[in-house]
Design an enzyme around this catalytic site. Structure first.
Site, mmCIF file in Angstrom:
data_model
loop_
_atom_site.group_PDB
_atom_site.id
_atom_site.type_symbol
_atom_site.label_atom_id
_atom_site.label_comp_id
_atom_site.label_asym_id
_atom_site.label_seq_id
_atom_site.Cartn_x
_atom_site.Cartn_y
_atom_site.Cartn_z
ATOM 1 N N ASP A 23 0.889 -1.164 0.000
ATOM 2 C CA ASP A 23 0.000 0.000 0.000
ATOM 3 C C ASP A 23 0.927 1.214 0.000
ATOM 4 O O ASP A 23 1.512 1.566 1.024
ATOM 5 C CB ASP A 23 -0.868 -0.038 1.273
ATOM 6 C CG ASP A 23 -1.674 1.248 1.472
ATOM 7 O OD1 ASP A 23 -1.653 2.112 0.578
ATOM 8 O OD2 ASP A 23 -2.322 1.374 2.536
ATOM 9 N N LYS A 86 2.976 11.024 -3.695
ATOM 10 C CA LYS A 86 1.875 10.403 -4.445
ATOM 11 C C LYS A 86 0.991 11.458 -5.110
ATOM 12 O O LYS A 86 0.407 11.205 -6.153
ATOM 13 C CB LYS A 86 1.054 9.556 -3.476
ATOM 14 C CG LYS A 86 0.053 8.643 -4.140
ATOM 15 C CD LYS A 86 -0.487 7.687 -3.106
ATOM 16 C CE LYS A 86 -1.634 6.867 -3.601
ATOM 17 N NZ LYS A 86 -2.125 5.976 -2.521
ATOM 18 N N GLU A 186 -7.199 0.518 -4.576
ATOM 19 C CA GLU A 186 -7.238 0.424 -3.108
ATOM 20 C C GLU A 186 -8.590 -0.096 -2.595
ATOM 21 O O GLU A 186 -8.617 -0.979 -1.730
ATOM 22 C CB GLU A 186 -6.904 1.793 -2.497
ATOM 23 C CG GLU A 186 -5.419 2.135 -2.678
ATOM 24 C CD GLU A 186 -5.101 3.620 -2.559
ATOM 25 O OE1 GLU A 186 -6.000 4.399 -2.189
ATOM 26 O OE2 GLU A 186 -3.953 4.000 -2.838
ATOM 27 N N ASP A 209 -13.178 5.837 2.305
ATOM 28 C CA ASP A 209 -11.773 5.894 2.721
ATOM 29 C C ASP A 209 -11.409 7.311 3.149
ATOM 30 O O ASP A 209 -11.217 8.195 2.307
ATOM 31 C CB ASP A 209 -10.904 5.431 1.533
ATOM 32 C CG ASP A 209 -9.408 5.452 1.843
ATOM 33 O OD1 ASP A 209 -9.009 5.993 2.886
ATOM 34 O OD2 ASP A 209 -8.641 4.921 1.016
#
Ligand code: AMP
Length: 624
Positions: A23, A86, A186, A209
């Site tokens: 992850d 990211k 994800e 999330d």
């Protein structure tokens, strides 16, 4: 006593080889694996150090340091410590220019569509290299912990990541010496961790999330064991950190203070106290938080009760619920058509989230038993185990054995369909021309894992003819790759402004034995890191050549608007960049690119001004 395995055919000693799930998060990253013969995945690390902060610090010798130690250096060395990589992945300067304020490090503005780069003490890093440094750290951590070779991985990405961001993640893996078996969404990974796929029924799942700085909601459809993302929504700048900020604001008001009167350290201490209060109240809502914060001889009252926290967080929570409604609307679903909900991200521990979701989705199962910080990595490890062939109960679908792509400038392979993609599949990507007035475009299709097409297998080529003459960079040429269930690849090219198009059919596996596929895969893996480094060098050269071309054209067209000194200055920098191109040194070439760009930017702006004022003048003439 340790055991070793010996390959009976070759006599070679074989080290255990584990496929891991990674992850790769905005703030934190985790690695997980499935122990041999077991079904349940585990995290790599010991209880307190599962999490590796996604932060890279470069010391004075430019040696990278990753994780908690790097995180501690953010405040001290902001210009050398990179976080939130990211957010930069697969983006160009314009995509992110609105959000660079909070970054302590410098992003290069190159006025072009190139992927962003960061300049650290004369070294140019792009987000692929920076992510690779984090992945390398995760890989090493796993190798030490598992006492095994780790060179294959599944990496997760947000469901909304586009093709370029996914490709950048693959490249980062490759650069870190990892064979990326698959990029998994994800929310799909989180659903796998809950075993939601283990059913014969079709299902619709909502994954909520909420992390520290980002919020994503995804709606997935599970049909015959395969997940498909049907809608995504969210806010890339919304999360638990915002709740902390609101608590800080509340405390300042409570104590009659203004944020302007506090120094950075004091603000930081208050933020930390706010997060502690939030977590404490979340875990025990009945106990008020009351741990005063001391600033010198001033004691700050930080009393707060759960109901106040709920009231303060309300604007943030209602934003998330609006995103949920929008995702449902995009998926054309009603709330009662959702079968299960999965919670991901540390902030979903806030009980209010569970309450809001159970109000909106009465009777729907909300999966929150697995640690929400770990659930994505654990799911990735399950997918890794499936791809490693360790789960006999799961059928592997037909996949492409080798990557498929086209040749781009510098003889580089641009992969459109990565190997291991499920078929049938289809993908489109936009390209453009690099020379003014270009009317024909050759599309050469290749197969293989190497970064230079010359080392891959050519499947065919065709020419898209009669593109209307336009300036370089203006045509929009969409190349579509589609593989049908029989494995036939259809390649189509279309210039979108004029509609000119051409297409061919190719049989990618025709004439290729299993042994040849194996050899091509192996040579891809052996050369992966060197290949990516070569690609980065070629890309820097392409960038420099393109800039030289544009700068020369600029002088020809607009030289009249420049002073002779400015023309000379530009020519000198073009010449020096030409010289640097011969050096084959990526950092030197990029420094030359930056110098020419910085020097000519004001001229380009001047020309824009003239263009705008000419346009205004001509408008006036017409108006009269
Ligand atoms: P993540 O980015 O998924 O690691 O989430 C980190 C965020 O979760 C931070 O904003 C934390 O403050 C928040 N968080 C962690 N534990 C809790 C908790 N028990 N209640 C509310 N927020 C939490």
């Amino acid at each position: 006593m340790a055991k070793i395995s010996i390959n009976i055919a070759s006599g070679a000693i074989e080290k255990p080889n584990v496929v891991v799930g990674i992850d790769l998060g905005t703030t934190n990253s985790l690695v997980a694996y499935t122990p041999k013969g077991e079904l349940h995945p585990k995290l790599v690390g010991n209880n307190q150090n599962f999490i590796v902060p996604s932060v890279v610090h470069f010391d004075d010798n430019n040696i990278p340091l990753v994780g908690s130690k790097a995180k501690q250096l953010i405040a001290q060395h902001p210009e050398r410590t990179i976080f939130s990589v990211k957010r930069l992945l697969g983006k160009n300067y314009h995509d992110i220019s609105a959000h660079t304020d909070y970054l302590g490090y410098k992003i290069i503005n190159d006025d072009q569509d190139n992927l962003v780069k960061v300049n650290i003490a004369g070294n140019y890093y792009n987000p692929i290299q920076l992510s690779a440094i984090i992945l390398q750290e995760l890989k090493e951590k796993a190798q030490i912990f598992l006492n095994a070779t780790v060179d294959k991985a599944v990496i997760t990405v947000p469901a909304y990541f586009n093709d370029a961001q996914r490709q950048a993640t693959r490249d980062a893996g490759k650069l870190a010496g990892l064979d990326v078996l698959r990029i998994v969404n994800e929310p799909t990974a989180a659903s796998l961790a809950y075993g939601i796929d283990k059913t014969d029924q079709d299902k619709t799942i909502l994954v909520f999330d909420l992390g520290g700085g980002t919020f994503d909601v995804s709606i997935l459809r599970l049909e015959q064991g395969v997940f498909e993302v049907i809608a995504t929504n969210g806010d890339t700048y919304l999360g638990g950190d915002d709740i902390d900020k609101i608590i800080v604001k509340y405390w300042l008001e409570l104590n009659g203070l203004e944020i302007e009167n506090l120094n950075q350290n004091q603000i930081q201490s208050l933020r930390i106290a706010a997060e502690t209060a939030k977590i404490a109240l979340s875990n025990s809502p009945e106990l008020p938080f009351n741990t005063p914060v001391q600033f010198g001889n001033v004691t700050l009252n930080t009393y707060i009760e759960y109901h106040t926290l709920v009231a303060l967080a309300e604007p943030i929570l209602s934003k998330t619920m609006n995103c949920v409604s929008m995702a449902l609307k995009d998926a054309k679903l009603l709330a009662n058509e959702i079968d299960e909900i999965v919670l991901v991200g540390g902030s979903t521990r806030f009980p209010e989230i569970y309450k809001l979701l159970s109000d909106k989705f009465p009777g729907v199962q909300i999966n929150n038993q697995i640690n929400p910080d770990e659930v994505v990595a654990l799911g990735a490890a399950i997918e890794a185990d499936i791809l490693a062939g360790n789960r006999k109960d799961i059928l592997l679908l037909d996949v492409t054995p080798l990557s498929l792509g086209i040749e781009t400038a510098g003889a580089l392979m641009d992969v459109l369909i990565p190997r291991n993609s499920k078929i049938p599949t289809r993908i489109g990507r936009e390209y453009t021309t690099s020379v003014d007035g270009q009317i024909n475009l050759k599309i050469a299709v290749y197969q293989g894992e190497r970064e230079l097409v010359t080392q891959n297998r050519k499947l065919g080529e065709f020419i898209l003819k009669n593109i209307p003459a336009m300036p370089a960079g203006f045509p929009k040429i969409e190349i579509q790759f589609a593989i049908n269930a029989d494995g036939v690849l259809k390649v189509a090219a279309k210039e979108l402004r004029s509609g000119v198009m051409q297409e061919v059919d190719i049989q990618p596996t025709y004439g290729l034995t299993d042994a040849e596929v194996e050899t091509m895969l192996e040579s891809g893996m052996i050369n992966a890191q060197a290949d990516i480094e070569l690609r980065l060098e070629k890309e820097a050269q392409n960038e420099a050549e393109q800039l030289i071309y544009t700068a020369k054209r600029f002088l020809e067209k607009h030289g009249i608007l420049l002073t002779s000194e400015e023309i000379l200055g530009t020519e000198q920098r073009i010449e020096s960049l030409r010289g640097l191109l011969l050096s084959n040194n990526r950092n030197e070439i990029l420094a030359g690119v930056e110098a020419l760009n910085e020097y000519t930017r004001p001229f380009a702006e001047r020309v824009m001004d003239v263009a705008v004022s000419t346009a205004l003048k001509s408008k006036k003439v017409q108006d009269i």
